[in-house]
Design an enzyme around this catalytic site. Sequence first.
Site, PDB file in Angstrom:
ATOM      1  N   SER A  42      75.636 -29.286 -35.306  1.00 39.85           N
ATOM      2  CA  SER A  42      74.500 -28.691 -34.601  1.00 39.85           C
ATOM      3  C   SER A  42      74.719 -27.226 -34.213  1.00 39.85           C
ATOM      4  O   SER A  42      73.759 -26.525 -33.901  1.00 39.85           O
ATOM      5  CB  SER A  42      74.178 -29.497 -33.339  1.00 39.85           C
ATOM      6  N   LYS A 115      76.348 -26.555 -26.744  1.00 44.44           N
ATOM      7  CA  LYS A 115      75.175 -25.823 -27.229  1.00 44.44           C
ATOM      8  C   LYS A 115      75.237 -24.397 -26.681  1.00 44.44           C
ATOM      9  O   LYS A 115      76.084 -24.053 -25.864  1.00 44.44           O
ATOM     10  CB  LYS A 115      73.872 -26.474 -26.757  1.00 44.44           C
TER      11      LYS A 115
END
Length: 274
Positions: A42, A115
């Site tokens: 990701s 993230k």
Amino acid sequence: MAADANKGNAVVETIKTVVYALLIAGVFRTVFFQPFWIPSGSMKDTLLIGDFLFVNKMAYGYSYASCPTIRPLGIDAKTLCGFLDGDNTRVMGSEPERGDVIVFRHPVNGTDYIKRLIGLPGDTVQMKNGVLHINGEAVKVKDDGIFVEPAAPQGPQGLRPRCENGPVGTGGDCMKSRQIETLPNGVEHAVLNIGNQSSDNTPIYTVPQGHYFFMGDNRDNSTDSRVPQQAGGVGFVPYENIIGRADRIMFSSAGRSMLAFWTWRSDRYLKGIE
């Protein structure tokens, strides 16, 4: 008798040494740094599956989430430090900066995620035609070539990458468009795009006070704050759920295990995270 006594003392000293070492390691892991092995794609190409890094827990101070989670032993941060949970504050806390790459606890299931911080408290965030908008303004984006990787299983889970030029047979070149995105505070970082999908066009999200909005750099292959928690996503992340900042990759394994040193990527030793 003296020999038996000496042997007994040696065993006791060995046990004490092991206990002390475990305590020191536990304090080090709780207070200073937490090891983290990247399990998914990701955050490509900033972070690759198999990157091993230490998370700087001192960067933003401490909360209940700073306590270690060791799932194989059934140890969870809330089990150890749950009494600190709930007030959304931190001890010796400092504010994270937009663009930081951060490890945090998922607000619902407690899983550790990594993230990039995109939205601060009070910001509005929206994706329009694949372009990030913050507080109503489109961020600057420039094309930066193509990211290429093998179309093959990656990491211990054997995850296959998604490709913009797909479908691609095993062993072929899996390609994604690469761009450089410049956030409002001047932080530049790479993002990857695979194609048009629902996450490229979103509603306007207003970040609540005391919360943050996170997104993956591999924009079309990231479960992040664009998806509400009730729909299985991350949603807004409370301040107290932040664990720390990822600053540098220690080493990186392209194989199924980080112990498989013959698969380590030579170009990622001590690589800074931007």
